[in-house]
Design a protein around this motif. Structure first.
Motif, mmCIF file in Angstrom:
data_model
loop_
_atom_site.group_PDB
_atom_site.id
_atom_site.type_symbol
_atom_site.label_atom_id
_atom_site.label_comp_id
_atom_site.label_asym_id
_atom_site.label_seq_id
_atom_site.Cartn_x
_atom_site.Cartn_y
_atom_site.Cartn_z
ATOM 1 N N GLY A 172 0.586 -1.176 0.244
ATOM 2 C CA GLY A 172 -0.002 -0.014 0.017
ATOM 3 C C GLY A 172 0.991 1.492 -0.051
ATOM 4 O O GLY A 172 0.281 2.769 0.044
ATOM 5 N N VAL A 173 1.890 1.334 0.087
ATOM 6 C CA VAL A 173 2.712 2.327 -0.035
ATOM 7 C C VAL A 173 2.738 3.508 -1.291
ATOM 8 O O VAL A 173 2.229 3.767 -1.213
ATOM 9 C CB VAL A 173 4.648 1.978 0.181
ATOM 10 N N ALA A 174 3.011 1.973 -2.438
ATOM 11 C CA ALA A 174 2.393 2.914 -3.873
ATOM 12 C C ALA A 174 1.420 4.121 -4.208
ATOM 13 O O ALA A 174 0.968 5.000 -3.864
ATOM 14 C CB ALA A 174 3.043 2.673 -5.007
ATOM 15 N N GLN A 175 0.771 3.603 -2.538
ATOM 16 C CA GLN A 175 -0.913 4.202 -3.492
ATOM 17 C C GLN A 175 -1.131 5.257 -1.913
ATOM 18 O O GLN A 175 -1.632 6.533 -2.789
ATOM 19 C CB GLN A 175 -2.412 3.090 -2.660
ATOM 20 N N ALA A 176 -0.267 5.404 -1.241
ATOM 21 C CA ALA A 176 -0.633 5.878 -0.023
ATOM 22 C C ALA A 176 0.506 7.371 -0.430
ATOM 23 O O ALA A 176 0.485 8.229 -0.194
ATOM 24 C CB ALA A 176 -0.055 5.572 1.180
ATOM 25 N N ASN A 177 1.395 6.679 -1.434
ATOM 26 C CA ASN A 177 3.005 7.806 -2.147
ATOM 27 C C ASN A 177 2.765 7.947 -3.671
ATOM 28 O O ASN A 177 3.651 7.489 -4.134
ATOM 29 C CB ASN A 177 4.331 7.937 -1.737
ATOM 30 N N PRO A 178 1.430 8.669 -4.211
ATOM 31 C CA PRO A 178 1.404 8.496 -5.717
ATOM 32 C C PRO A 178 2.297 9.368 -6.368
ATOM 33 O O PRO A 178 2.684 10.484 -5.696
ATOM 34 C CB PRO A 178 -0.384 8.243 -5.921
ATOM 35 N N LEU A 179 2.159 9.729 -7.472
ATOM 36 C CA LEU A 179 2.720 10.978 -8.381
ATOM 37 C C LEU A 179 2.473 11.931 -7.698
ATOM 38 O O LEU A 179 1.533 12.432 -7.855
ATOM 39 C CB LEU A 179 3.210 10.882 -9.315
ATOM 40 N N GLY A 180 3.188 13.213 -7.773
ATOM 41 C CA GLY A 180 2.728 14.063 -7.165
ATOM 42 C C GLY A 180 1.718 14.606 -5.576
ATOM 43 O O GLY A 180 1.812 15.392 -4.874
ATOM 44 N N SER A 181 2.738 13.493 -4.638
ATOM 45 C CA SER A 181 1.904 13.360 -3.003
ATOM 46 C C SER A 181 2.960 14.650 -2.381
ATOM 47 O O SER A 181 4.177 14.729 -3.310
ATOM 48 C CB SER A 181 1.898 12.200 -2.683
ATOM 49 N N GLY A 182 3.110 14.390 -1.142
ATOM 50 C CA GLY A 182 3.844 14.951 -0.621
ATOM 51 C C GLY A 182 5.088 15.120 -0.464
ATOM 52 O O GLY A 182 6.185 16.056 0.063
ATOM 53 N N HIS A 183 5.035 14.288 -0.320
ATOM 54 C CA HIS A 183 6.431 13.406 -0.042
ATOM 55 C C HIS A 183 7.535 12.618 -1.089
ATOM 56 O O HIS A 183 8.442 12.187 -1.327
ATOM 57 C CB HIS A 183 7.338 12.399 0.806
ATOM 58 N N PHE A 184 6.577 12.475 -2.331
ATOM 59 C CA PHE A 184 6.984 11.905 -3.942
ATOM 60 C C PHE A 184 6.129 12.815 -4.570
ATOM 61 O O PHE A 184 5.342 12.017 -5.420
ATOM 62 C CB PHE A 184 6.937 10.866 -3.732
ATOM 63 N N PHE A 185 7.479 13.387 -5.495
ATOM 64 C CA PHE A 185 6.979 14.021 -6.346
ATOM 65 C C PHE A 185 8.410 14.744 -7.358
ATOM 66 O O PHE A 185 8.665 15.998 -7.888
ATOM 67 C CB PHE A 185 6.119 15.363 -6.106
#
Length: 198
Positions: free
Chosen positions: A123-136
């Motif tokens: 679920g980490v990929a879903q919790a950190n999608p492209l453009g999210s706060g810690h992964f952009f």
């Protein structure tokens, strides 16, 4: 790969070189990727490549580990101030956003110095999608890269084709940041020697 070097001012080839460097210097991860790719049908199409979870995780981790664009900038509107983190920023103030720091934040990413595609599971990929706060890696918000989906598909297709057909050594024994350059904000990993064999 001389062609790639000539167009490294784009995030796509920069990320591909980064992924190959990471897979060379973390060989257990290359074995996992090859194993996953070997399970695809011989004439794998777009759906099969897109559905390869290990390939997706390798690419995400390469973009987290060494973002092709490590710094973004924005300006406050010219006609009014803005508040950010309790501070008032005057109109037209230039603000820099460093995803390099956020992609390596140990409070969010355990052991960030380790290239670990498995971190994107559960679920980490879903919790950190492209453009999210810690992964952009492609930026955030309304000015996020409009070619992101095409870039992701292109990179997945290239890596799948390359790692299904060749043994790849990219930058074996070389530091990633030796000979690095920047062009229009894109990190260019120059000088990484690549060896391909069937």
């Amino acid at each position: 790969l001389e062609l790639i070097d000539s167009v490294l001012s784009s995030p796509v080839p920069s990320t591909l070189v980064t992924a190959a460097w990471c897979l060379t210097n973390f060989p257990d991860e290359a074995v996992k990727l090859r194993t996953a790719l070997a399970q695809l049908p011989p004439e794998a199409g777009a759906a099969e490549v897109e559905g390869c979870v290990q390939l997706d995780h390798v690419l995400r981790e390469a973009m987290r580990y060494h973002a092709a664009v490590p710094l973004f900038d924005r300006r406050v509107l010219t006609d009014r101030s803005a508040t950010l983190g309790g501070l008032t920023l005057p109109p037209n103030t230039r603000v820099f956003i460093c995803n390099w720091l956020l992609h390596a934040d140990p409070a969010h990413w355990p052991a960030p110095e380790r290239f670990n595609p498995d971190r994107w599971g559960n679920g980490v990929a879903q919790a950190n999608p492209l453009g999210s706060g810690h992964f952009f890696p492609f930026g955030r918000g309304p000015r996020m890269c409009m070619g992101m989906a095409l870039a992701m598909f292109t990179m997945k297709s290239f890596l799948a084709t390359l790692y299904r057909s060749y043994s790849v050594e990219a930058g074996k024994g070389q530091r990633y940041d030796d000979g690095q350059d920047y062009f229009f904000g894109v990190r260019i990993p120059r000088g990484i020697k690549v060896r391909l064999s069937r």
